[in-house]
Write an enzyme that holds these catalytic residues in place. Structure first.
Site, PDB file in Angstrom:
ATOM      1  N   TYR A  94      31.829  68.410  19.809  1.00  0.00           N
ATOM      2  CA  TYR A  94      30.749  70.157  19.503  1.00  0.00           C
ATOM      3  C   TYR A  94      31.435  70.581  19.948  1.00  0.00           C
ATOM      4  O   TYR A  94      31.922  71.838  19.573  1.00  0.00           O
ATOM      5  CB  TYR A  94      29.854  70.049  19.621  1.00  0.00           C
ATOM      6  CG  TYR A  94      29.550  71.398  19.350  1.00  0.00           C
ATOM      7  CD1 TYR A  94      28.978  71.917  17.486  1.00  0.00           C
ATOM      8  CD2 TYR A  94      27.868  71.586  19.783  1.00  0.00           C
ATOM      9  CE1 TYR A  94      28.646  73.370  17.312  1.00  0.00           C
ATOM     10  CE2 TYR A  94      28.152  73.268  19.585  1.00  0.00           C
ATOM     11  CZ  TYR A  94      28.269  73.549  17.955  1.00  0.00           C
ATOM     12  OH  TYR A  94      27.465  75.458  18.180  1.00  0.00           O
ATOM     13  N   SER A 129      29.779  79.737  19.346  1.00  0.00           N
ATOM     14  CA  SER A 129      28.758  78.934  20.327  1.00  0.00           C
ATOM     15  C   SER A 129      29.736  79.277  21.764  1.00  0.00           C
ATOM     16  O   SER A 129      30.410  79.801  22.238  1.00  0.00           O
ATOM     17  CB  SER A 129      28.740  77.430  20.135  1.00  0.00           C
ATOM     18  OG  SER A 129      27.913  77.014  20.315  1.00  0.00           O
TER      19      SER A 129
HETATM   20  C1  8X3 Z   1      24.703  75.670  20.171  1.00  0.00           C
HETATM   21  C2  8X3 Z   1      24.732  76.122  21.633  1.00  0.00           C
HETATM   22  O1  8X3 Z   1      23.357  75.971  23.241  1.00  0.00           O
HETATM   23  O2  8X3 Z   1      22.034  75.096  21.839  1.00  0.00           O
HETATM   24  O3  8X3 Z   1      25.887  75.875  19.572  1.00  0.00           O
HETATM   25  O4  8X3 Z   1      23.982  74.446  23.034  1.00  0.00           O
HETATM   26  S1  8X3 Z   1      23.910  75.506  22.602  1.00  0.00           S
END
Ligand code: 8X3
Length: 249
Positions: free
Chosen positions: A149, A136
């Site tokens: 996260y 991510s």
């Molecule tokens: C999720 C990325 O930009 O939605 O992994 O936080 S974001």
């Protein structure tokens, strides 16, 4: 029993029951791979696997025995897509929910570790293996209330990138895919099924869809074996960072 693949290249996709995982399974199948769809939810992965002529294997990436059984059932693995994982909650460190943090570390970090470790011998033995890890933009950004996260995604990325050195000289390529906002059930899971809160994440902007990411993974998996697409960041045009969006009201 060994999974039948009719001598086609085998791609294992974790978290294949929905979202980026399901879309990636479909894309890789369309490119000629026999796809082994791995997820916790039997009905969902059986439907995906049936649609693409693949194999469904019910396994939770946090379960040692299930992952061992997955590895034991595969006599060939050419591609592994570490996609299982996600976010739970959005709260400051001062109010951290330890269960949320534990779940995010167990799935994103230790899940990737467990599956990668179990399938590495087969990936090496293939003579041209590829490990794609879906992290991510949270693997290199931090933001308020996102510590559980972002820390898990940083760690998952560090684990993946460590392999790049450790496997140097071995026939295994490594690609990290770091998506920004993709409209899947990611936010619904993060907000424990609160659809209004999840929809608000994507309100007024054009987010990526799962197929956008799958298409790139398909491209990665079909490069010549000397070409290693190392890290790929994919964001919607409407997103500059994890916290900066262009929202049209
Ligand atoms: C999720 C990325 O930009 O939605 O992994 O936080 S974001």
């Amino acid at each position: 029993m060994t999974t039948p693949h009719n001598d086609r290249r085998v791609a294992v996709v974790t978290g294949a029951s929905a979202g980026i995982g399901a879309a990636t399974a479909k894309t890789l199948a369309s490119l000629g791979f026999h796809v082994v769809c791995v997820a916790r939810r039997a009905d969902r992965i059986e439907a995906v696997a049936a649609e693409i002529g693949g194999t469904a294997i019910v396994a939770d990436v946090t379960d040692d025995d299930a992952v061992d059984a997955l590895a034991a059932g595969l006599d060939r693995v050419d591609v592994l897509v570490n996609n299982a994982g996600g976010a739970r909650g959005l709260e400051p460190v001062a109010a951290a929910d330890l269960d949320h943090w534990r779940w995010m570390w167990e799935t994103n970090v230790l899940g990737t570790l467990r599956v990668t470790k179990a399938l590495l011998p087969a990936l090496e033995a293939s003579g041209d293996g590829l490990i794609v890890t879906v992290t991510s933009i949270a693997a290199f950004e931090v933001y308020d209330n996102g510590g559980g996260y972002t820390s898990a995604k940083h760690a998952q990325s560090a684990l993946h990138r460590t392999l790049r050195g450790e496997l140097l000289g071995k026939p295994v390529r490594l690609t990290e895919i770091a998506p920004g906002a993709v409209h899947t059930d990611f936010s619904l899971l993060r907000f424990d099924g609160d659809a209004a809160r999840a929809d608000a994440v994507y309100a007024g902007l054009t987010p990526l869809v799962a197929e956008d990411i799958a298409e790139v993974i398909g491209f990665v998996a079909t490069r010549p074996s000397h070409v290693d697409l190392d890290q790929i960041v994919i964001r919607p045009r409407d997103q500059a960072s994890a916290t900066r969006y262009n929202r049209r009201t």
